[in-house]
Write a protein that holds these residues in place. Structure first.
Motif, short mmCIF file in Angstrom:
data_model
loop_
_atom_site.label_atom_id
_atom_site.label_comp_id
_atom_site.label_asym_id
_atom_site.label_seq_id
_atom_site.Cartn_x
_atom_site.Cartn_y
_atom_site.Cartn_z
N GLY A 67 23.70 -3.88 18.34
CA GLY A 67 23.74 -4.34 19.72
C GLY A 67 23.28 -3.31 20.74
N GLN A 68 23.05 -2.06 20.30
CA GLN A 68 22.63 -1.02 21.23
C GLN A 68 21.26 -0.43 20.90
N THR A 69 20.99 -0.23 19.62
CA THR A 69 19.72 0.37 19.21
C THR A 69 18.91 -0.64 18.40
N PRO A 70 17.63 -0.36 18.18
CA PRO A 70 16.88 -1.21 17.25
C PRO A 70 17.55 -1.17 15.88
N CYS A 71 17.53 -2.30 15.19
CA CYS A 71 18.03 -2.30 13.82
C CYS A 71 16.86 -2.01 12.88
N LEU B 233 12.20 -2.28 13.13
CA LEU B 233 11.23 -1.23 12.84
C LEU B 233 10.38 -1.54 11.62
N PHE B 234 10.97 -2.19 10.63
CA PHE B 234 10.27 -2.55 9.39
C PHE B 234 10.51 -4.04 9.15
N THR B 235 9.48 -4.83 9.33
CA THR B 235 9.65 -6.28 9.27
C THR B 235 10.13 -6.75 7.91
N GLN B 236 9.59 -6.15 6.85
CA GLN B 236 9.99 -6.53 5.51
C GLN B 236 9.89 -5.34 4.58
N ALA B 237 10.51 -5.46 3.42
CA ALA B 237 10.49 -4.38 2.45
C ALA B 237 9.07 -4.17 1.94
N PRO B 238 8.67 -2.92 1.69
CA PRO B 238 7.35 -2.67 1.10
C PRO B 238 7.21 -3.38 -0.24
N ALA B 239 6.01 -3.82 -0.55
CA ALA B 239 5.77 -4.47 -1.84
C ALA B 239 6.03 -3.48 -2.97
N ALA B 240 6.53 -4.00 -4.09
CA ALA B 240 6.82 -3.15 -5.24
C ALA B 240 5.56 -2.39 -5.66
N GLY B 241 5.74 -1.10 -5.90
CA GLY B 241 4.63 -0.28 -6.36
C GLY B 241 3.79 0.32 -5.26
N THR B 242 4.10 0.01 -4.00
CA THR B 242 3.26 0.51 -2.90
C THR B 242 3.83 1.77 -2.26
N THR B 243 5.02 2.17 -2.64
CA THR B 243 5.62 3.37 -2.08
C THR B 243 5.96 4.36 -3.19
N GLU B 244 6.01 5.63 -2.80
CA GLU B 244 6.38 6.66 -3.77
C GLU B 244 7.89 6.62 -4.03
N VAL C 295 12.70 5.58 19.44
CA VAL C 295 12.61 4.16 19.08
C VAL C 295 13.37 3.31 20.10
N ALA C 296 13.66 3.91 21.25
CA ALA C 296 14.49 3.23 22.25
C ALA C 296 13.91 1.90 22.69
N GLY C 297 12.58 1.80 22.73
CA GLY C 297 11.96 0.55 23.18
C GLY C 297 11.53 -0.35 22.05
N ALA C 298 12.04 -0.11 20.83
CA ALA C 298 11.54 -0.83 19.66
C ALA C 298 12.34 -2.08 19.31
N ARG C 299 13.39 -2.37 20.07
CA ARG C 299 14.16 -3.60 19.77
C ARG C 299 13.28 -4.81 20.00
N LYS C 300 13.23 -5.69 19.00
CA LYS C 300 12.35 -6.86 19.07
C LYS C 300 13.15 -8.09 19.50
#
Length: 357
Positions: free
Chosen positions: A177-181, A185-196, A249-254
């Protein structure tokens, strides 16, 4: 059994609980702050590298109740960075939550430590994360973090995100209710295998301690009520290449964030059936979690499987060597890890052959 609250001077508190005397002498915490820590309740999700450092800080600081949640067990590759475990824990395949609780209770016998050897999932997340003041992130995947984020937003419990791989790390404090959740910041989880992952890119111990110590310090601020001193920027580090950044990220709440704006808890309300079979990225393992808990004890599976291959059992899990390449780890709640493959079809076939679907 929460630690009793104390009254009196700093000297009197130091005499009663000498372990906290230097923390009480730190004026931003003081006697009143120590009382609040003694009365606080924290849940830590994931008892790997970050989780062990977080738990160590919380227990030594005198947080009165610490809940440890982890589905995994100790192996030799953990010992380089997961600070609460030793060679005996790895040799006996002790679940991380149990091994950590044993060590932490030796560090501070005055507080309550509650270990849960289980997989945090939509069926149990609200129960496991209830009745705490703060959730600390020691996990290694975004699906679980989004699940934690949903519970945090729905229940109004703050949480502190953290991650580390190679020599890089990141942390962010999230106040519902106070900061971006996290989903702002990240709409969805990265696809499997795309991150280290630590298994593909490695990790050095120093970055673990930097990230978790930052998380732990933010946790202390929250628990003593010093919210005006919270760092609400996203912190990033690369220790090897001498880089550090602090991003507002103060202005990142969508306004259309499905979690904090629309109150749609898509990870918490996920179809359980679709999440019961999961490839563990970077682990060459598949986890199968039955919708209906297993009715048979580990002793039953030991008797059933030992004519078919090598079996080792302790009171926390059973290991069955299905063939030279594949090993099954069976937990009392029916959860099974199949090691040696990331092929869901092969894993499901093996599970069906020996356990039944």
């Amino acid at each position: 059994m929460d630690t009793p609250l104390h009254t009196g001077t700093v000297q009197e508190v130091a005499e009663v609980d000498a372990r906290y005397s230097r923390q009480v002498l730190f004026s931003p915490i003081g006697l009143d702050g120590q009382r609040k820590l003694n009365a606080s309740r924290v849940a830590i999700v994931g008892m790997g590298a970050l989780g062990t450092v977080l738990a160590n800080h919380m227990v030594r600081a005198g947080v009165g109740y610490v809940r440890l949640i982890d589905r995994d067990f100790v192996d030799a590759s953990n010992l380089q960075r997961q600070m609460l475990y030793d060679e005996e824990d790895a040799a006996t395949t002790t679940p991380k939550a149990i091994a950590a609780a044993r060590r932490l209770q030796l560090i501070n016998s005055q507080i309550t430590i509650e270990p849960h050897v289980t997989d945090l999932n939509p069926t149990n997340a609200e129960e496991l994360l209830r009745n705490v003041d703060l959730i600390l992130d020691g996990t290694d995947n975004f699906s679980v973090r989004f699940l934690v984020n949903d519970v945090s937003i729905k229940s109004g419990i703050p949480w502190i995100y953290g991650g580390a791989v190679a020599s890089r790390g990141v942390s962010l404090t999230i106040l519902p209710g106070q900061t971006p959740c996290l989903r702002c910041l990240f709409t969805q989880a990265p696809a499997a295998g795309t991150t280290e992952t630590c298994d593909t890119a490695g990790v050095i111990g120093g970055i673990i301690h930097v990230v978790a110590s930052f998380q732990a310090t933010e946790a202390l601020k929250l628990l003593v009520g010093a919210n005006e001193h919270l760092n609400l920027r996203m912190q990033q580090w690369d220790l090897w290449f001498n880089q550090q950044s602090s991003i507002s990220v103060a202005g990142a709440r969508k306004p259309d964030c499905p979690a904090c704006a629309m109150q749609r808890y898509e990870y918490l309300d996920a179809d359980v059936d679709s999440d019961t079979i999961q490839s563990l990225c970077g682990r060459n393992s598949v986890q199968i979690h039955p919708v209906v808990p297993m009715a048979k004890p580990l002793e039953y599976w030991e008797e059933r499987l030992k004519p078919l291959g090598p079996v080792e059992r302790n009171r926390f899990l059973l290991k069955f060597q299905a063939n030279p390449e594949l090993q099954m780890i069976i937990f009392p709640d029916g959860r099974v890890l199949i090691q040696g493959t990331d092929d869901l079809i092969q894993a499901k076939s093996l599970y069906s052959r020996y356990i039944g679907m």
